[in-house]
Scaffold this motif. Structure first.
Motif, mmCIF file in Angstrom:
data_model
loop_
_atom_site.group_PDB
_atom_site.id
_atom_site.type_symbol
_atom_site.label_atom_id
_atom_site.label_comp_id
_atom_site.label_asym_id
_atom_site.label_seq_id
_atom_site.Cartn_x
_atom_site.Cartn_y
_atom_site.Cartn_z
ATOM 1 N N ILE A 77 -32.757 25.617 41.470
ATOM 2 C CA ILE A 77 -31.723 24.615 41.270
ATOM 3 C C ILE A 77 -32.407 23.256 41.238
ATOM 4 C CG2 ILE A 77 -29.688 23.510 42.275
ATOM 5 C CD1 ILE A 77 -28.975 26.216 43.518
ATOM 6 N N GLY A 78 -32.212 22.537 40.151
ATOM 7 C CA GLY A 78 -32.845 21.230 39.990
ATOM 8 C C GLY A 78 -31.905 20.108 40.386
ATOM 9 N N SER A 79 -32.434 19.094 41.027
ATOM 10 C CA SER A 79 -31.640 17.921 41.388
ATOM 11 C C SER A 79 -32.382 16.669 40.949
ATOM 12 C CB SER A 79 -31.364 17.890 42.894
ATOM 13 O OG SER A 79 -32.578 17.904 43.630
ATOM 14 N N SER A 80 -31.765 15.508 41.204
ATOM 15 C CA SER A 80 -32.261 14.227 40.717
ATOM 16 C C SER A 80 -32.301 14.291 39.191
ATOM 17 C CB SER A 80 -33.632 13.908 41.316
ATOM 18 O OG SER A 80 -34.048 12.612 40.929
ATOM 19 N N ARG A 81 -33.451 14.176 38.587
ATOM 20 C CA ARG A 81 -33.558 14.317 37.125
ATOM 21 C C ARG A 81 -33.814 15.769 36.722
ATOM 22 N NH1 ARG A 81 -37.917 10.726 34.640
ATOM 23 N NH2 ARG A 81 -38.998 10.972 36.615
ATOM 24 N N GLY A 82 -33.756 16.665 37.698
ATOM 25 C CA GLY A 82 -34.062 18.065 37.434
ATOM 26 C C GLY A 82 -35.453 18.436 37.899
ATOM 27 N N GLU A 86 -35.380 23.626 43.903
ATOM 28 C CA GLU A 86 -35.139 24.477 45.063
ATOM 29 C C GLU A 86 -35.051 25.930 44.588
ATOM 30 O OE1 GLU A 86 -31.804 25.333 48.560
ATOM 31 O OE2 GLU A 86 -31.497 23.705 47.108
ATOM 32 N N ASN A 118 -19.797 12.720 36.782
ATOM 33 C CA ASN A 118 -20.394 12.621 38.122
ATOM 34 C C ASN A 118 -19.612 13.446 39.135
ATOM 35 O OD1 ASN A 118 -22.443 10.808 37.326
ATOM 36 N ND2 ASN A 118 -20.964 9.135 37.353
ATOM 37 N N PRO A 120 -19.889 16.484 41.703
ATOM 38 C CA PRO A 120 -20.873 17.334 42.381
ATOM 39 C C PRO A 120 -20.543 18.814 42.193
ATOM 40 C CG PRO A 120 -19.411 16.305 43.978
ATOM 41 C CD PRO A 120 -19.107 15.665 42.655
ATOM 42 N N THR A 121 -21.569 19.595 41.947
ATOM 43 C CA THR A 121 -21.392 21.033 41.739
ATOM 44 C C THR A 121 -22.240 21.791 42.736
ATOM 45 O OG1 THR A 121 -21.014 20.694 39.376
ATOM 46 C CG2 THR A 121 -21.564 22.920 40.088
ATOM 47 N N ASN A 122 -21.623 22.717 43.435
ATOM 48 C CA ASN A 122 -22.344 23.564 44.377
ATOM 49 C C ASN A 122 -22.851 24.793 43.618
ATOM 50 O OD1 ASN A 122 -23.364 25.049 46.461
ATOM 51 N ND2 ASN A 122 -21.411 25.379 47.499
#
Length: 209
Positions: A77-82, A86, A118, A120-122
């Motif tokens: 799972i990518g966050s920020s810019r990907g 995780e 914008n 949020p997605t779990n």
């Protein structure tokens, strides 16, 4: 990638890289990014540069936001810019149909036109015991590029609709397009969709070994 490593290590790396493209360009499949990651890994090993994974991640990020993912290419799972990854325990056993109609979409232009939601997605919520919950995934997952891409290229939207009408478990635009992917219950369903598509399309069915 070669010049980046030469600047980082202050060494000349006498290597000639010949690239044979099999993944369509400007297709939203990460073909260029995976090539860049492969070059970083290969040059690091060939010339025994000894660059650690964490450092390679930072170097990969200089080449593109999704290049770090391809250093290991594990479900994440990518966050920020990907680029913040995780790893997750995920096994996909269903056949995946990949369809590219041969339309080139500039990633830069796609990002310039997108209106991000914008919300949020779990993402972890759609994974149960290492498997995807497809009904939940179809409800909460969204590719924000679809609105702009489909408005300009209705042919791509029709591909997604064809997959869903044929019983796809989920189907989305891949990245900024123009590729559409769909998960099916079995290979026969995926092949049935493949037979409905123009022969000029790039089509691939990925099966679990």
């Amino acid at each position: 990638a070669k010049k980046l490593l030469e600047n980082f290590t202050k060494k000349n790396l006498p290597a000639k890289i010949e690239l044979i493209k099999r993944i369509p360009s400007q297709a939203g499949l990460g073909g260029g990014s995976s090539d860049a990651a492969a070059a970083l890994i290969s040059l690091n090993e060939m010339f025994t540069l000894g660059i650690k994974y964490e450092t390679l991640l930072n170097l990969a990020l200089e080449l593109g936001s999704d290049v770090p993912f391809f250093l290991k290419s594990k479900p994440s799972i990518g966050s920020s810019r990907g680029e913040i990854l995780e790893p997750v325990n995920l096994l996909i056993e269903n056949p995946i149909l990949i369809i590219n109609p041969g339309i080139n979409i500039s990633t830069r232009n796609a990002f310039a036109q997108i209106v991000p939601q914008n919300k949020p997605t779990n993402f972890k919520s759609i994974i149960h015991d290492g498997r995807l919950n497809y009904s939940l995934a179809s409800e909460i997952l969204k590719n924000d590029f679809e609105n702009t891409v489909f408005s300009v290229y209705p042919e791509i939207e029709y591909i997604k609709k064809t997959c869903l009408d044929a019983g796809a478990l989920i189907s989305f635009l891949s990245g900024s397009g123009s590729t559409v992917f769909a998960f099916f219950e079995d290979e026969k369903d995926a092949q049935r969709v493949q037979n409905l598509l123009p022969s000029k399309y790039f089509v691939h069915i990925s099966l679990q070994d």
